[in-house]
Design an enzyme around this catalytic site. Structure first.
Site, PDB file in Angstrom:
ATOM      1  N   GLU A 261       0.389  31.109  46.003  1.00  0.00           N
ATOM      2  CA  GLU A 261      -0.087  29.924  46.544  1.00  0.00           C
ATOM      3  C   GLU A 261      -1.835  30.308  46.439  1.00  0.00           C
ATOM      4  O   GLU A 261      -2.034  31.361  47.184  1.00  0.00           O
ATOM      5  CB  GLU A 261       0.246  29.143  47.786  1.00  0.00           C
ATOM      6  CG  GLU A 261       1.855  28.822  47.500  1.00  0.00           C
ATOM      7  CD  GLU A 261       2.455  28.264  48.715  1.00  0.00           C
ATOM      8  OE1 GLU A 261       1.815  28.243  49.895  1.00  0.00           O
ATOM      9  OE2 GLU A 261       3.463  27.721  48.737  1.00  0.00           O
ATOM     10  N   HIS A 279       1.454  22.303  49.361  1.00  0.00           N
ATOM     11  CA  HIS A 279       1.887  22.963  50.511  1.00  0.00           C
ATOM     12  C   HIS A 279       1.468  22.131  51.711  1.00  0.00           C
ATOM     13  O   HIS A 279       0.958  22.570  52.638  1.00  0.00           O
ATOM     14  CB  HIS A 279       1.481  24.366  50.799  1.00  0.00           C
ATOM     15  CG  HIS A 279       2.592  25.145  51.761  1.00  0.00           C
ATOM     16  ND1 HIS A 279       2.966  26.669  51.811  1.00  0.00           N
ATOM     17  CD2 HIS A 279       3.303  24.691  52.687  1.00  0.00           C
ATOM     18  CE1 HIS A 279       3.756  26.674  52.610  1.00  0.00           C
ATOM     19  NE2 HIS A 279       3.956  25.497  53.384  1.00  0.00           N
TER      20      HIS A 279
HETATM   21  N1  LIG Z   1       6.392  22.741  53.057  1.00  0.00           N
HETATM   22  C1  LIG Z   1       6.177  22.874  54.408  1.00  0.00           C
HETATM   23  O1  LIG Z   1       5.029  22.623  54.734  1.00  0.00           O
HETATM   24  C2  LIG Z   1       7.161  23.421  55.042  1.00  0.00           C
HETATM   25  C3  LIG Z   1       8.382  24.123  55.002  1.00  0.00           C
HETATM   26  N2  LIG Z   1       9.407  24.501  55.584  1.00  0.00           N
HETATM   27  C4  LIG Z   1      10.290  25.394  55.271  1.00  0.00           C
HETATM   28  O2  LIG Z   1      11.568  24.822  55.281  1.00  0.00           O
HETATM   29  C5  LIG Z   1      12.414  25.774  55.649  1.00  0.00           C
HETATM   30  C6  LIG Z   1      13.662  24.838  56.345  1.00  0.00           C
HETATM   31  O3  LIG Z   1      13.298  24.711  57.570  1.00  0.00           O
HETATM   32  P1  LIG Z   1      14.519  23.984  58.608  1.00  0.00           P
HETATM   33  O4  LIG Z   1      15.395  23.114  58.005  1.00  0.00           O
HETATM   34  O5  LIG Z   1      13.429  23.519  60.008  1.00  0.00           O
HETATM   35  O6  LIG Z   1      15.080  25.331  59.173  1.00  0.00           O
HETATM   36  P2  LIG Z   1      16.724  25.473  59.595  1.00  0.00           P
HETATM   37  O7  LIG Z   1      16.805  27.070  60.074  1.00  0.00           O
HETATM   38  O8  LIG Z   1      16.895  24.421  60.607  1.00  0.00           O
HETATM   39  O9  LIG Z   1      17.428  25.369  58.542  1.00  0.00           O
HETATM   40  C7  LIG Z   1      17.773  26.205  57.418  1.00  0.00           C
HETATM   41  C8  LIG Z   1      19.237  26.039  56.812  1.00  0.00           C
HETATM   42  O10 LIG Z   1      19.343  26.945  55.786  1.00  0.00           O
HETATM   43  C9  LIG Z   1      20.783  27.248  55.929  1.00  0.00           C
HETATM   44  N3  LIG Z   1      20.914  28.382  54.923  1.00  0.00           N
HETATM   45  C10 LIG Z   1      20.578  29.873  55.051  1.00  0.00           C
HETATM   46  N4  LIG Z   1      20.907  30.557  53.874  1.00  0.00           N
HETATM   47  C11 LIG Z   1      21.336  29.582  53.147  1.00  0.00           C
HETATM   48  C12 LIG Z   1      21.977  29.543  51.758  1.00  0.00           C
HETATM   49  N5  LIG Z   1      22.152  30.906  51.181  1.00  0.00           N
HETATM   50  N6  LIG Z   1      22.547  28.559  51.187  1.00  0.00           N
HETATM   51  C13 LIG Z   1      22.396  27.596  51.917  1.00  0.00           C
HETATM   52  N7  LIG Z   1      21.943  27.319  53.234  1.00  0.00           N
HETATM   53  C14 LIG Z   1      21.493  28.354  53.853  1.00  0.00           C
HETATM   54  C15 LIG Z   1      20.967  27.757  57.221  1.00  0.00           C
HETATM   55  O11 LIG Z   1      22.260  27.811  57.745  1.00  0.00           O
HETATM   56  C16 LIG Z   1      20.147  26.488  57.955  1.00  0.00           C
HETATM   57  O12 LIG Z   1      21.193  25.574  58.237  1.00  0.00           O
HETATM   58  C17 LIG Z   1      11.589  26.810  56.655  1.00  0.00           C
HETATM   59  O13 LIG Z   1      12.332  28.007  56.522  1.00  0.00           O
HETATM   60  C18 LIG Z   1      10.257  27.000  55.894  1.00  0.00           C
HETATM   61  O14 LIG Z   1      10.283  27.843  54.990  1.00  0.00           O
HETATM   62  C19 LIG Z   1       9.211  24.059  57.139  1.00  0.00           C
HETATM   63  C20 LIG Z   1       8.158  23.501  57.411  1.00  0.00           C
HETATM   64  C21 LIG Z   1       7.102  22.963  56.758  1.00  0.00           C
HETATM   65  O1  LIG Z   2       2.012  26.282  58.366  1.00  0.00           O
HETATM   66  C1  LIG Z   2       1.571  25.761  57.379  1.00  0.00           C
HETATM   67  O2  LIG Z   2       0.537  26.017  57.168  1.00  0.00           O
HETATM   68  C2  LIG Z   2       2.568  25.100  56.644  1.00  0.00           C
HETATM   69  C3  LIG Z   2       3.976  24.715  57.185  1.00  0.00           C
HETATM   70  C4  LIG Z   2       5.106  25.599  56.720  1.00  0.00           C
HETATM   71  O3  LIG Z   2       5.225  25.863  55.832  1.00  0.00           O
HETATM   72  C5  LIG Z   2       6.122  25.829  58.017  1.00  0.00           C
HETATM   73  O4  LIG Z   2       5.887  25.282  58.994  1.00  0.00           O
HETATM   74  O5  LIG Z   2       6.960  26.600  57.580  1.00  0.00           O
END
Ligand SMILES: NC(=O)C1=CN([C@@H]2O[C@H](COP(=O)(O)OP(=O)(O)OC[C@H]3O[C@@H](n4cnc5c(N)ncnc54)[C@H](O)[C@@H]3O)[C@@H](O)[C@H]2O)C=CC1
Ligand SMILES: O=C(O)CCC(=O)C(=O)O
Length: 327
Positions: A261, A279
């Site tokens: 990115e 992002h």
């Molecule tokens: N685009 C953005 O700005 C943001 C992106 N994210 C991303 O979203 C991701 C997910 O966030 P949450 O849902 O809060 O996390 P979470 O931890 O609540 O859920 C993640 C889920 O993925 C599952 N998982 C792990 N390995 C797996 C696999 N091989 N196949 C299928 N499922 C699997 C886990 O069992 C868990 O239920 C974060 O780790 C982060 O990287 C989070 C916040 C902001």
């Molecule tokens: O922290 C950021 O800039 C983006 C949010 C995000 O990707 C996360 O919370 O995992």
């Protein structure tokens, strides 16, 4: 008496960080600038980051005074938590701060793909009126696969349910009974890949999930498949995705995150079947305020010897954190 130095290496709302001014010395640097980070971190006792700052062994080796790394967001793929634990440095994140924002963006991206919203908008702006060129598809009646049924995956399911879609998930850590109770079917990954019209990815990036959706998985897909990734770049293999899209073996993709990115060298933003955002999943005022408040509270508590919310490595606390106090 000098105050503990808190180094903030990614943008945070200043009206909130100012609340620490009385008890801490706040310093800023640009975490994506490695040299600037390594120059600033030796005096830091707390380091507050978002996703653009990578905290690895090298950073920890430069940070003898560091007691806490606070991640103002969810993903910890940019922090070497094991190395921090070995060094006795607490790691905290803000696990619920931005999940609603990401779920809402995910729904927006799905609708954008189905109705060609970015291209239609650009066309009207260019003075055109090409109604027939933007015929889309209804979401109603489609199968939506949610890869990862954690916090964000479940919020996406709740938000999509009123669209009269079939909701399916694959998550090895979630039982079929748990998913079923939320109106969502559970499937093995290969079956999910060959069934759904939309695959939306909500897993953390780890060694096990990097490349989880690659050429083999995409080869199982129906031509109608659209892939959404608002989790982390690299979970969907970009080369495999670009090749499936270019060959029209799948219908489209919507991407908020990229392997690198910004995605300067990726072909994906240039494909007509791709909708991209930079992002911004967590890019709402509400999410940023929640994330900042959560980690600022954690930093303050760490220095007051109070329980620290969002702590992901309790083993670190014994080594250093118990010894520090603010005046
Ligand atoms: N685009 C953005 O700005 C943001 C992106 N994210 C991303 O979203 C991701 C997910 O966030 P949450 O849902 O809060 O996390 P979470 O931890 O609540 O859920 C993640 C889920 O993925 C599952 N998982 C792990 N390995 C797996 C696999 N091989 N196949 C299928 N499922 C699997 C886990 O069992 C868990 O239920 C974060 O780790 C982060 O990287 C989070 C916040 C902001
Ligand atoms: O922290 C950021 O800039 C983006 C949010 C995000 O990707 C996360 O919370 O995992």
């Amino acid at each position: 008496m000098s105050h503990p130095v808190v180094l903030i290496s990614d943008p945070l709302p200043t009206r909130l960080t100012a609340e620490l001014n009385e008890d801490f010395e706040i310093r800023q640097c640009t975490g994506s600038n490695r040299a600037a980070l390594l120059a600033a971190v030796p005096e830091a006792e707390a380091l507050i980051i978002r996703s653009a700052t990578r905290v690895d062994q090298e950073v920890l080796d430069h940070a003898p005074r560091l007691r806490i790394i606070a991640r103002a967001g969810v993903g910890l793929d940019n922090v070497d938590v094991d190395a921090a634990t070995r060094a006795g440095v607490m790691v905290v994140n803000a696990p619920v701060s931005n999940v609603t924002s990401v779920a809402e963006l995910t729904v927006g991206l799905i609708l954008s793909m189905f109705r060609h919203l970015p291209a239609a908008h650009a066309s009207v702006r260019a003075g055109e009126w090409r109604r027939a060129d933007f015929q889309g598809s209804e979401l109603s009646g489609k199968s939506i696969g949610i890869l990862g049924f954690g916090r964000i995956g479940q919020l996406v399911a709740e938000r999509l349910a009123p669209f009269e879609v079939e909701l399916l998930t694959h998550d090895p850590n979630v039982t079929a009974e748990f998913a079923f109770a939320q109106g969502v079917g559970w499937m093995p990954l290969d079956e999910l890949m060959s069934t759904v019209d939309v695959l939306t990815v909500h897993v953390p990036r780890t060694p096990a999930t990097t490349g989880l959706i690659g050429a083999r998985e995409l080869a199982l897909a129906k031509p109608s498949l659209r892939v959404v990734n608002t989790s982390r770049g690299g979970i969907v293999d970009e080369t495999a995705l670009a090749s499936a899209l270019a060959a029209e073996r799948i219908a489209g993709a919507a991407l908020d995150v990229f392997e690198t990115e910004p995605p300067t060298h990726s072909p994906l933003p240039h494909l007509d079947s791709v909708v991209c955002t930079p992002h911004i999943g967590a890019g709402t005022r509400e999410a940023q305020d929640r994330a900042a408040s959560t980690v600022l509270g954690a930093v303050r508590n760490a220095f007051l010897g109070l329980p620290v919310g969002g702590l992901v490595n309790p083993a670190a606390t014994a080594a250093r954190a118990a010894t520090v106090t603010v005046s």
